[in-house]
Design an enzyme around this catalytic site. Sequence first.
Site, mmCIF file in Angstrom:
data_model
loop_
_atom_site.group_PDB
_atom_site.id
_atom_site.type_symbol
_atom_site.label_atom_id
_atom_site.label_comp_id
_atom_site.label_asym_id
_atom_site.label_seq_id
_atom_site.Cartn_x
_atom_site.Cartn_y
_atom_site.Cartn_z
ATOM 1 N N ASP A 104 0.847 -1.186 0.000
ATOM 2 C CA ASP A 104 0.000 0.000 0.000
ATOM 3 C C ASP A 104 0.889 1.245 0.000
ATOM 4 O OD1 ASP A 104 -2.865 1.093 0.445
ATOM 5 O OD2 ASP A 104 -1.829 1.888 2.196
ATOM 6 N N ARG A 105 0.727 2.174 0.963
ATOM 7 C CA ARG A 105 1.567 3.377 0.983
ATOM 8 C C ARG A 105 3.042 3.006 1.142
ATOM 9 N NH1 ARG A 105 -1.426 7.082 -1.332
ATOM 10 N NH2 ARG A 105 0.150 8.609 -0.694
ATOM 11 N N HIS A 149 -10.614 8.684 -1.454
ATOM 12 C CA HIS A 149 -9.883 9.083 -0.252
ATOM 13 C C HIS A 149 -8.532 9.713 -0.574
ATOM 14 C CE1 HIS A 149 -8.484 4.992 -1.157
ATOM 15 N NE2 HIS A 149 -7.361 5.312 -0.552
ATOM 16 N N TRP A 150 -7.919 9.338 -1.717
ATOM 17 C CA TRP A 150 -6.653 9.968 -2.109
ATOM 18 C C TRP A 150 -6.802 11.489 -2.139
ATOM 19 C CZ3 TRP A 150 -2.650 8.147 -6.129
ATOM 20 C CH2 TRP A 150 -2.136 6.895 -5.772
ATOM 21 N N TYR A 203 -0.352 11.184 2.065
ATOM 22 C CA TYR A 203 -1.244 11.413 0.922
ATOM 23 C C TYR A 203 -1.027 12.809 0.339
ATOM 24 C CZ TYR A 203 -3.807 7.135 1.916
ATOM 25 O OH TYR A 203 -4.157 5.814 2.094
ATOM 26 N N HIS A 266 -7.544 -6.510 0.986
ATOM 27 C CA HIS A 266 -6.438 -5.559 0.843
ATOM 28 C C HIS A 266 -5.297 -5.806 1.825
ATOM 29 C CE1 HIS A 266 -4.296 -1.898 -0.036
ATOM 30 N NE2 HIS A 266 -4.474 -1.434 1.201
#
Length: 287
Positions: A104-105, A149-150, A203, A266
Amino acid sequence: MFEGFQLEMISLPEATLRVRYGGSGPPLLLLHGHPRTHTTWHKVAPLLARSFTVVCPDLRGFGRSSKPTNPHDYGAFSKRAKGRDCVALMESLGFDKFYLAGHDRGSYAAFRTALDHPSRVLKLAVLDGVPILEALERCGARFASKWWHWFFYAQPDKPERAILANPEAWYGGDAEAMGRENYEDFQAAIHDPETVIGMLGDYRAGIELDHLHDQKDRQAGRKLQCPLHVMWSLQDDLEDLYGDVLAVWAPWAEEKVTGAGIDSGHHMAEEAPVELACALEAFFSGR
């Protein structure tokens, strides 16, 4: 959690990271995603520690690691800065070169680390991610509706107010599925205002700065010099958004990109830890 691992706060030139490490063998750095901490790896790391020295930090801004003092300093929240942390962390543990995986991030920080420091990263595994530039350039109504959400998280002030009003309602999470100690660590993170702002900074940096770093590298023809293995959650939406995920990554790597989907949601490290650990062990061991 993490039986036989050590837990330390390690001071680096730009940040202080909470780090869990253990095992023996070649060094392997694991980077978590949002909104998790390093404890998301609690089922995977012990399996990998049979073959590797496994290092699991809270990323800068996340968990109990330090946060940039200025929330508007996007450079301090950038994946480039986190890449410098990764190299400095592994050096502090005595490793000049290492294997690297990010989810993910954390996959964006891992990608940037490998691109900026090609002499340090021996192999790279990316879990549930494509380059930030690719995601933004391919953004359409489908992406905007699924990954809204980004853009919300990149706004000033409002997202932290919304999240902190009711962190459990916002993020969810289940103690039985996540494991009690992992869940408690996650809960502590999402209830801490500084940590929430730190996670949002990741983000904000993505929208403001990280994609520009990707763009400059692409224009300069820079590519990953190490082998790249990509995995994605079959119950999540990466395939739905991008179709052939490996084709998205192919222009960013000198070598042929390998990879496959994993039958999980996820948070694959929590939902399919054995399958994930086996896949990572096989890739990094060259089997």
